[in-house]
Design an enzyme around this catalytic site. Sequence first.
Site, PDB file in Angstrom:
ATOM      1  N   LYS A 206       0.827  -1.213   0.000  1.00  0.00           N
ATOM      2  CA  LYS A 206       0.000   0.000   0.000  1.00  0.00           C
ATOM      3  C   LYS A 206       0.862   1.264   0.000  1.00  0.00           C
ATOM      4  O   LYS A 206       2.047   1.241   0.324  1.00  0.00           O
ATOM      5  CB  LYS A 206      -0.994  -0.050   1.157  1.00  0.00           C
ATOM      6  CG  LYS A 206      -2.133  -1.028   0.791  1.00  0.00           C
ATOM      7  CD  LYS A 206      -3.273  -1.082   1.764  1.00  0.00           C
ATOM      8  CE  LYS A 206      -4.345  -2.014   1.178  1.00  0.00           C
ATOM      9  NZ  LYS A 206      -5.343  -2.414   2.159  1.00  0.00           N
ATOM     10  N   ARG A 245      -3.021 -10.375   4.443  1.00  0.00           N
ATOM     11  CA  ARG A 245      -3.374 -10.447   3.011  1.00  0.00           C
ATOM     12  C   ARG A 245      -2.231  -9.816   2.221  1.00  0.00           C
ATOM     13  O   ARG A 245      -1.975  -8.622   2.371  1.00  0.00           O
ATOM     14  CB  ARG A 245      -4.682  -9.682   2.796  1.00  0.00           C
ATOM     15  CG  ARG A 245      -5.158  -9.631   1.357  1.00  0.00           C
ATOM     16  CD  ARG A 245      -6.418  -8.764   1.257  1.00  0.00           C
ATOM     17  NE  ARG A 245      -6.923  -8.703  -0.095  1.00  0.00           N
ATOM     18  CZ  ARG A 245      -6.441  -7.902  -1.042  1.00  0.00           C
ATOM     19  NH1 ARG A 245      -5.443  -7.089  -0.779  1.00  0.00           N
ATOM     20  NH2 ARG A 245      -6.963  -7.905  -2.245  1.00  0.00           N
TER      21      ARG A 245
HETATM   22  N1  PMM Z   1      -7.341  -4.041   0.437  1.00  0.00           N
HETATM   23  C1  PMM Z   1      -7.494  -4.166  -0.884  1.00  0.00           C
HETATM   24  C2  PMM Z   1      -8.379  -5.136  -1.408  1.00  0.00           C
HETATM   25  N2  PMM Z   1      -9.051  -5.976  -0.594  1.00  0.00           N
HETATM   26  N3  PMM Z   1      -9.569  -6.718   1.567  1.00  0.00           N
HETATM   27  C3  PMM Z   1      -9.429  -6.600   2.884  1.00  0.00           C
HETATM   28  N4  PMM Z   1     -10.102  -7.427   3.713  1.00  0.00           N
HETATM   29  N5  PMM Z   1      -8.629  -5.645   3.450  1.00  0.00           N
HETATM   30  C4  PMM Z   1      -7.929  -4.767   2.694  1.00  0.00           C
HETATM   31  O1  PMM Z   1      -7.244  -3.882   3.262  1.00  0.00           O
HETATM   32  C5  PMM Z   1      -8.037  -4.860   1.277  1.00  0.00           C
HETATM   33  C6  PMM Z   1      -8.888  -5.873   0.745  1.00  0.00           C
HETATM   34  C7  PMM Z   1      -6.750  -3.261  -1.805  1.00  0.00           C
HETATM   35  O2  PMM Z   1      -5.538  -3.830  -2.214  1.00  0.00           O
HETATM   36  P1  PMM Z   1      -5.320  -4.515  -3.667  1.00  0.00           P
HETATM   37  O3  PMM Z   1      -5.887  -3.570  -4.693  1.00  0.00           O
HETATM   38  O4  PMM Z   1      -3.869  -4.697  -3.819  1.00  0.00           O
HETATM   39  O5  PMM Z   1      -6.016  -5.831  -3.701  1.00  0.00           O
END
Ligand code: PMM
Length: 268
Positions: A206, A245
Site C-alpha cells: 500500500k 493479506r
Molecule cells: N485491500 C485491498 C483489497 N481488498 N480486503 C481486505 N479485507 N482488506 C484490505 O485492506 C483490502 C482488501 C486493496 O488492495 P489490492 O488492490 O492490492 O487488492
Amino acid sequence: MGVVNVTPDSFSDGGLWLDADAAIARGRRLVADGADLVDVGGESTRPGAQRVDEATELDRVVPVVRALAGDGIAVSVDTMRARVAEAAWQAGAALVNDVSGGRADPDMLRVVADVGAPFVVMHWRAHSAAMQEADHTRYGDVVADVRAELSRQVDSALAAGVRPDRLVVDPGLGFSKTGEQNWEVLEALGTFASLGHPLLVAASRKRFLGELLATGGELRPAVERDDASAAISVLAARAGAWAVRVHEVRASADGVRVVGRLRGSSGG
Ligand code: PMM
C-alpha cells in the site's frame, strides 16, 4: 492470504492476472509459496477507482474461484456485491471478503447469513472514488473511531443473522485513512483484536509503504514494497492477527512460521 486481482487496474498488479488461466496459475503459485487462502477479486478498490458492472465482475471471478476451489484450495472472494458473493460461494468459495463490511450492497449481509459463509468485515466509510477525500479521513482519535465504527459494522452483521463465529474483522489500512493514520492503526492492532473476532491485516504494497521507502521524493514502486509488507506480516502475526493479506506470499508465510515457532507452536 495470497491476493489474485482479476482486474486491469489494481494498483500493484492490475492486468497481470486478468486472463482466467493466468489468474488460476497465480493462485496455485501462491499456495505453493505457502498461502493457506487465496483471495480472488474482480473489482479494483484502489483510491479513485470507478466501479465495474456486476456481469463483468462475475465473469472475472467465478471461473477462477471454481478452478481453485476444485483443486481443494481455500478461496475467499473479494467483493462488495451480494450476487457475486453468492455465485462465488456456489462455485466453492470458503469465505466472503467484503471491503465495505456489508455496507455497499443492502443484500450482502442477508446472503452471507443465509449461506452461512465466513465473512470479513472491513472498516469502510465510502467507495474508492471518494474515500480519500478530506471528510472521509477525518477522525477524532483514529484508533478509537475505527474500532467503534467497526464494532457497529459487526453489530449490523450479527443483527442480519451472521453467526459471531463466522466473523473476521479488518481495520482497512488505506481505506479512508492517511499514511499517518495507517501507522497509528498498525501500532494498535491489539485494540482491534479485542473486538473478539479473528483479525485480518492487509498492508501489502500500500501507498504508505511507498511513502516510507521513498527516495528523493519518489514513492517506492508498488512491486518493490514486498519486503516491507513481509515485515508488517511478522509484526501482525506477533500481535495475534489471524491472517495477513499479501501479494507475494513466501516471505510472509515464512515469517509467520517464525512467529509461530517462537510461540512454541508450528503455525502462526
Ligand atoms: N485491500 C485491498 C483489497 N481488498 N480486503 C481486505 N479485507 N482488506 C484490505 O485492506 C483490502 C482488501 C486493496 O488492495 P489490492 O488492490 O492490492 O487488492
